[in-house]
Scaffold this active site. Structure first.
Site, mmCIF file in Angstrom:
data_model
loop_
_atom_site.group_PDB
_atom_site.id
_atom_site.type_symbol
_atom_site.label_atom_id
_atom_site.label_comp_id
_atom_site.label_asym_id
_atom_site.label_seq_id
_atom_site.Cartn_x
_atom_site.Cartn_y
_atom_site.Cartn_z
ATOM 1 N N HIS A 62 0.799 -1.126 -0.041
ATOM 2 C CA HIS A 62 0.101 -0.114 0.057
ATOM 3 C C HIS A 62 0.753 1.255 0.117
ATOM 4 C CE1 HIS A 62 -4.113 -1.826 1.632
ATOM 5 N NE2 HIS A 62 -3.502 -2.627 0.908
ATOM 6 N N GLU A 64 1.163 3.976 2.074
ATOM 7 C CA GLU A 64 1.399 4.169 3.296
ATOM 8 C C GLU A 64 2.708 3.320 3.532
ATOM 9 O OE1 GLU A 64 -3.227 4.240 3.847
ATOM 10 O OE2 GLU A 64 -1.745 3.311 2.218
ATOM 11 N N CYS A 92 -6.108 1.904 5.821
ATOM 12 C CA CYS A 92 -6.803 0.744 6.295
ATOM 13 C C CYS A 92 -6.153 0.473 7.441
ATOM 14 C CB CYS A 92 -6.576 -0.393 5.051
ATOM 15 S SG CYS A 92 -4.876 -1.178 5.151
#
Length: 154
Positions: A62, A64, A92
């Site tokens: 992801h 991040e 998430c």
């Protein structure tokens, strides 16, 4: 009445969110879910990333995670208490866990994610000292996601 400090912070947040949006556009160009992130320390970008899940065949790739890994390498340590993570969509629960483990000082996101965002599961996932700001350039962040998913369906 808004004081100058709040206006300056908002301006700074928008500046760095635009960089996160640029990262999200890189993901879009690679046919990834268009989420981008940058990590900032003392006014300088120390990490950046965008979704690479499809490219790497890695469900953990992801935006991040990419940005946090880059930031840790840049600052020379796993803890990021002086850093702010800017991300185009609410993290998430997996990314929120990583943000917590990094003890990231602040998280700023654009679009809320009511389906997969960490707050759906628990608002206490982040480190207790991590501050959160939501809704920075939310319309632009939402539009990128909405148009991507419309193209997938269309």
């Amino acid at each position: 009445m808004t004081n100058g400090t709040e206006e300056e912070q908002r301006s700074m947040d928008e500046k760095f969110m635009r960089l996160a949006l640029n990262e999200a556009r890189k993901a879009l160009a690679a046919e990834e879910v268009p989420i981008g992130a940058v990590v900032v320390s003392r006014g300088a970008v120390v990490g950046r990333g965008h979704n690479l899940v499809e490219t790497l065949s890695d469900p953990t790739a992801h935006a991040e995670m990419q940005a946090l890994t880059a930031a840790a390498a840049t600052v020379g340590g796993k803890y990021l208490p002086e850093c702010t993570l800017y991300v185009t969509v609410e993290p998430c629960v997996m990314c929120a866990g990583a943000i917590a483990w990094a003890q990231t000082g602040r998280v700023v996101w654009g679009a809320d994610d009511p389906k997969r965002g960490y707050r759906r599961y628990s608002e206490s996932v982040l480190h207790p000292r991590t501050s959160v700001t939501r809704g920075i350039l939310a319309a632009e962040c939402e539009e990128l996601m909405t148009s991507f998913f419309a193209l997938l369906r269309g």
